[in-house]
Design an enzyme around this catalytic site. Structure first.
Site, mmCIF file in Angstrom:
data_model
loop_
_atom_site.group_PDB
_atom_site.id
_atom_site.type_symbol
_atom_site.label_atom_id
_atom_site.label_comp_id
_atom_site.label_asym_id
_atom_site.label_seq_id
_atom_site.Cartn_x
_atom_site.Cartn_y
_atom_site.Cartn_z
ATOM 1 N N ASN A 10 0.843 -1.383 -0.063
ATOM 2 C CA ASN A 10 -0.128 0.044 -0.010
ATOM 3 C C ASN A 10 0.996 1.121 0.069
ATOM 4 O OD1 ASN A 10 -1.771 2.101 0.367
ATOM 5 N ND2 ASN A 10 -2.317 1.390 2.591
ATOM 6 N N LYS A 12 0.258 4.162 -0.526
ATOM 7 C CA LYS A 12 -0.371 5.574 0.076
ATOM 8 C C LYS A 12 -0.300 6.557 -0.475
ATOM 9 C CE LYS A 12 -0.437 3.307 4.665
ATOM 10 N NZ LYS A 12 -0.058 3.559 6.007
ATOM 11 N N HIS A 97 -9.606 1.744 4.482
ATOM 12 C CA HIS A 97 -8.483 1.769 5.262
ATOM 13 C C HIS A 97 -8.579 2.612 6.504
ATOM 14 C CE1 HIS A 97 -4.467 2.733 6.369
ATOM 15 N NE2 HIS A 97 -3.958 1.636 5.867
ATOM 16 N N GLU A 99 -7.099 5.122 7.620
ATOM 17 C CA GLU A 99 -6.660 6.415 7.168
ATOM 18 C C GLU A 99 -8.071 7.134 6.411
ATOM 19 O OE1 GLU A 99 -2.976 5.658 5.553
ATOM 20 O OE2 GLU A 99 -2.281 5.285 7.615
ATOM 21 N N GLU A 167 -5.663 -4.455 10.380
ATOM 22 C CA GLU A 167 -4.902 -3.398 10.593
ATOM 23 C C GLU A 167 -5.079 -2.833 12.076
ATOM 24 O OE1 GLU A 167 -2.806 -2.422 6.757
ATOM 25 O OE2 GLU A 167 -4.420 -1.271 6.889
ATOM 26 N N GLY A 173 2.229 2.383 10.637
ATOM 27 C CA GLY A 173 3.249 3.470 10.689
ATOM 28 C C GLY A 173 4.114 3.800 11.905
ATOM 29 N N SER A 213 3.095 -2.053 10.305
ATOM 30 C CA SER A 213 4.280 -1.848 10.699
ATOM 31 C C SER A 213 4.968 -3.523 10.359
ATOM 32 C CB SER A 213 5.030 -1.633 12.121
ATOM 33 O OG SER A 213 4.486 -0.167 12.206
HETATM 34 P P1 PGA Z 1 2.522 0.343 7.457
HETATM 35 O O1 PGA Z 1 0.982 0.569 7.050
HETATM 36 O O2 PGA Z 1 3.078 -0.898 7.137
HETATM 37 O O3 PGA Z 1 3.449 1.683 7.128
HETATM 38 O O4 PGA Z 1 2.322 0.468 9.268
HETATM 39 C C1 PGA Z 1 0.382 -0.512 6.691
HETATM 40 C C2 PGA Z 1 -0.977 -0.018 6.039
HETATM 41 O O5 PGA Z 1 -1.428 1.175 6.806
HETATM 42 O O6 PGA Z 1 -1.593 -0.643 5.136
#
Ligand code: PGA
Length: 251
Positions: A10, A12, A97, A99, A167, A173, A213
């Site tokens: 992803n 982003k 997601h 976000e 998630e 992140g 992560s």
């Molecule tokens: P990350 O993000 O691996 O940077 O923690 C995962 C995601 O939000 O899909």
């Protein structure tokens, strides 16, 4: 039940055309000898779909997007329809997601409508769920993810057109990863909820990815869990060496 592992990047809101073409090319070369039981997907931002599609030509790496609208076309400034994604060469779209649930106030009902529209357009959907830190500390991880699964999955969902991504919001992140045992506990719970929602035959085949992560150092242990069928990877998917190393740990 053997389920093919899916390792999904992803990206982003990251990447410009030149760098992204290089990244996609590197990934496609690195995974030339992909194990038959592993699938790889990259989900760049909309502006890079065509570039990345071209860079992936001839490789087994699949293309996906990060969101779509519920309508086929029309007066929706700034939005992208699932048919446009299909037209651009996408096989998958990530929906709901955390976000987007936070930044754009996306509800379970909206995620469900998007999933319905995407499946109708011939896309496969990756529906994201996960609890916040406050919810986890209050012992509500199962309850929250259950509600999200029940509210966000359309009736059309099958193991062939739907993937779940668990998630935990506090792990995205942040460098904090759920322990393999904690992640597996939620995944196993999600599988039970899927049995109620879609029946045993579909639930046992539907893939549940872990995201938050995930990196080369923790991927093998996470991916070895019975109900963890792959990863949705943010930060580490932007470096071809890290993303490849994660892909190689998948069995
Ligand atoms: P990350 O993000 O691996 O940077 O923690 C995962 C995601 O939000 O899909």
């Amino acid at each position: 039940m053997s389920r093919k592992k899916l390792i999904a990047g992803n990206w982003k809101m990251n990447g410009l055309i030149a760098d992204s073409a290089t990244l996609a090319k590197e990934i496609s070369l690195n995974v030339k000898n992909l194990k038959p039981n592993t699938e790889v997907l990259v989900c760049p931002p909309f502006t890079l779909l065509t570039t990345v599609k071209k860079a992936l030509r001839g490789s087994k790496v699949m293309l996906g997007a990060q969101d779509c609208h519920i309508e086929e076309k029309g007066a929706h400034t700034g939005d992208i329809s699932p048919y446009m994604l299909k037209d651009a060469g996408c096989e998958y779209v990530i929906l709901g997601h955390s976000e987007r649930r936070t930044d754009h106030k996306e509800t379970n009902a909206l995620v469900k409508a998007k999933a319905q529209a995407a499946i109708k357009a011939g896309l496969k959907v990756i529906i994201c769920v996960g609890e916040t830190l406050t919810e986890r500390e209050a012992g509500k991880a199962f309850e929250v993810t259950e509600k999200q699964i029940k509210g966000s999955l359309p009736n059309e969902s099958t193991a062939a057109n739907t993937v779940i991504a668990y998630e935990p919001v506090w792990a995205i992140g942040t460098g904090k990863t759920a322990t393999p045992a904690d992640a597996e506990a939620v995944h196993a719970h999600i599988r039970k909820v899927l049995v109620q929602k879609c029946g045993k035959a579909i639930a046992s085949r539907m893939r549940i990815l872990y995201g938050g992560s995930m990196k080369p150092a923790n991927a093998a242990e996470l991916l070895a869990q019975e109900n963890i069928d792959g990863g949705l990877i943010g930060g580490a998917s932007l470096k071809s060496a890290d993303f490849t190393a994660i892909i190689e740990t998948a069995k």
